[in-house]
Design a protein around this motif. Sequence first.
Motif, mmCIF file in Angstrom:
data_model
loop_
_atom_site.group_PDB
_atom_site.id
_atom_site.type_symbol
_atom_site.label_atom_id
_atom_site.label_comp_id
_atom_site.label_asym_id
_atom_site.label_seq_id
_atom_site.Cartn_x
_atom_site.Cartn_y
_atom_site.Cartn_z
ATOM 1 N N LYS A 76 0.982 -1.165 -0.026
ATOM 2 C CA LYS A 76 0.053 -0.060 0.012
ATOM 3 C C LYS A 76 0.766 1.114 0.155
ATOM 4 O O LYS A 76 0.437 2.195 -0.441
ATOM 5 N N GLU A 77 2.125 1.229 0.597
ATOM 6 C CA GLU A 77 2.960 2.271 0.875
ATOM 7 C C GLU A 77 3.510 2.555 -0.605
ATOM 8 O O GLU A 77 3.389 3.770 -1.183
ATOM 9 N N PRO A 100 -5.673 -2.269 4.926
ATOM 10 C CA PRO A 100 -6.734 -1.670 5.452
ATOM 11 C C PRO A 100 -7.921 -2.418 5.935
ATOM 12 O O PRO A 100 -7.976 -3.714 5.386
ATOM 13 N N ARG A 101 -8.501 -1.822 6.957
ATOM 14 C CA ARG A 101 -9.508 -2.984 7.493
ATOM 15 C C ARG A 101 -11.005 -2.726 7.080
ATOM 16 O O ARG A 101 -11.102 -1.974 6.043
ATOM 17 N N ARG A 102 -12.110 -3.572 7.504
ATOM 18 C CA ARG A 102 -13.124 -3.660 6.900
ATOM 19 C C ARG A 102 -13.604 -2.124 7.016
ATOM 20 O O ARG A 102 -14.376 -1.592 6.165
ATOM 21 N N ALA A 103 -13.683 -1.510 8.136
ATOM 22 C CA ALA A 103 -14.061 -0.290 8.364
ATOM 23 C C ALA A 103 -13.492 0.932 7.399
ATOM 24 O O ALA A 103 -14.300 1.537 7.040
ATOM 25 N N ARG A 112 -4.135 6.464 8.719
ATOM 26 C CA ARG A 112 -4.404 5.959 9.831
ATOM 27 C C ARG A 112 -3.965 4.629 10.213
ATOM 28 O O ARG A 112 -4.273 3.990 11.367
ATOM 29 N N LEU A 113 -3.472 3.929 9.177
ATOM 30 C CA LEU A 113 -2.952 2.612 9.358
ATOM 31 C C LEU A 113 -1.392 2.742 9.542
ATOM 32 O O LEU A 113 -0.392 3.694 9.256
ATOM 33 N N ARG A 114 -0.930 1.781 10.083
ATOM 34 C CA ARG A 114 0.650 1.647 10.614
ATOM 35 C C ARG A 114 1.430 1.037 9.182
ATOM 36 O O ARG A 114 0.593 0.612 8.434
ATOM 37 N N GLY A 136 1.692 11.594 5.747
ATOM 38 C CA GLY A 136 2.579 11.573 6.776
ATOM 39 C C GLY A 136 3.405 10.171 6.505
ATOM 40 O O GLY A 136 3.981 9.568 7.305
ATOM 41 N N LEU A 137 3.314 9.485 5.151
ATOM 42 C CA LEU A 137 3.636 8.329 5.051
ATOM 43 C C LEU A 137 5.548 8.744 4.896
ATOM 44 O O LEU A 137 5.913 10.015 4.394
#
Lengths: 431, 278
Positions: free
Chosen positions: A167-168, B130-133, B123-125, A183-184
């Motif tokens: 994803k990054e 990606p989560r379902r939400a 919002r993800l690390r 913020g990546l």
Amino acid sequence: MSESQLLDFFLLRQYNIRVVVLGTVLLGIGSAAIGCFAFLRKRSLVGDAVAHAALPGVAVAFMLTGTKNPAVFLVGAAIAGWLSMVAMDAIVRRSKIREDAAIGIVLSVFFGLGILLLTRIQKSGAADQAGLDKFLFGQAASLVTADVMVFGAVSLGLVVGLALLHKEFKTISFNSDFAHSIGLPVRGLELAMTTMLVLAVVVGIQAVGVVLMAAMLITPAAAARYWTDRLTVMILLASIFGAIAGYSGALVSYLAPRMPTGPWIVTAGTLIFLISLLAAPRRGMVARGLRNRRNSRKTLEENILKTLYQLGEEQGGMFNLRTASDVARRRRIPESQALRGLGLLRRSGFVEQANNGWKLTQEGETQGRRVTRLHRLWEVYLTEQVSIAPDHVHDDAESIEHVLTPELELQLEALLNRPTSDPHQRAIPYH
Amino acid sequence: MENDGMQNGNENGRESAQSLAASPLEVHDLTVSYNRRPVLWDIDFTVPEGKLIAVVGPNGAGKSTLIKAAMGLIPSASGYVRFFGRDLSESRQRVAYVPQRTTVDWDFPTDALDVVLMGRYGRLRLFQRPRRADVEAAHQALQKVGMEQFANRQISQLSGGQQQRVFLARALAQDAELYLMDEPFAGVDAATEAAIVELLRQMRASGKTVIVVHHDLQTVQDYFDWVLLLNMRLIAFGPMETTFTNELLQKTYGGRLSLLTEVADLMRHEQRKERDPL
């Protein structure tokens, strides 16, 4: 070459066949996967420069240690590859020279230096110098177990890294400013991507050679792009293509061990690319050609229906017989073309042929009316809503009438309040 | 009045920094250069909360540069920028940036939903999927811009207006409080323009602050509450009624600024002479 020899190869019967096949296939997968990102970021040539730049690294590593240990070569190549990256970056940043020129400069300077050092090593008659030239065009047959272990480790590392950072990498490749804004760690990610590219290149050059290594990165990616619009699928496909190309190289290496394998791997990759270019659905040339042909045929048919309809309007007798030359003269097209269109229309039941001419069928009349209506509606739209002079709108309408969908037609009608006549005071025929 | 002293806020900048510590965006003495040529000079302003704000000025006035410099995408020569009273790195999740549509390659192999999903990545690390939400939020964002039915459409097959809406949906998916949009109205069809305006009003109604680089002087008054007039320096910043005046527009678009351009050119020449004494 005997049949049993081929069978040996395909069934991976011998240990050294297994080693070479595994090595080139792993290499193909790893380099194609990371190559997708170089390709999508339009930095295809950077890989080429890094590969060429690895040569002096290999030469210096040999001169310093005097051994042909693959691990030593790897380190030398990696350092030189890295330096070339830094050099390109510095040139772009610190001068007015653009990236394409910087790539050219770095590639040729490093490669030239590499050739110089290689020549010097050969002239010096070092006892063990033979085989360094395999770095030019690659020689998969000389791969040994240790090499394959390295290939395997690096390829696995690349694939795992790409999976983790998917994803990054996707985000910085598509829209780096945005990646920054959320913020990546864009610089760090680019560094990671660069490192992965350098790794793929330095392990690959033993099998493919520095000259052709770029093809291992880019050709599978370019071919895969033709088949899919999804990034994951593209990476997967590119990896498969890279594996097939690597496998072909191994086959050649087996059949002719002294043959440089790089050119063969690249030839196989190019073949896959050509097939993709031609045969891929939607994006391929054949699909495009067919689409264009269908479109131009549809345009011809619709134009002739419209002409027959308008002749009916002007001369009365919508279903009277008309000759092909009537149509050709009114449309200002060659009679042969009119005949071809009429023939096509007869087959789809829009016109009928009688002894001395052609006439519209009921469906043909409906279609002719539809095209005429779209043409005139579009002319009204252009003059009323876009304020284009009435004598300018005909040609635009000629092309738009063939692409307007029924939904757009309804929108147009509503927008224009269902006008009764076009800018040239001809009635607009509704249903 | 809460907005006292923000127009031409050069000398009041510091004061407002204290009284409005939680302003969505405070820009203080910002100077930005391209190739050592200054394009923005000493910009000061403090943005009030919950307003729709247009950034207006002629071509080359530095509108996009202002946004990019605020977002830290290009280095600034001097000055500082605060979001909600803090450094950007501490308020990333409260700020969303919408780049110009034409700055990306729309032939990239991905679909509309995937682009919008990128709005959740902040919002993800690292490494986290990606989560379902997140997928749910991306769908909702597409719905808000009327693009739900195009979720799985390859992005190159979208019209310019639809691509712009996808970009806005991505920003909505970020669920921020301050939005910086670079020319969202450029090259879009009438339907998209109306949809964007409607969206902006909804955002204002839910208390968001939106700063939009805008080109069309005709519509500025209809679409926005506040306006920032810019031409390499800040001409004026304030509520539409008092700021969008003939006199100030004249000042923004008039030819009086040539001196600034000349000095900027001069600075670039000087620099070149230093580096390259010939």
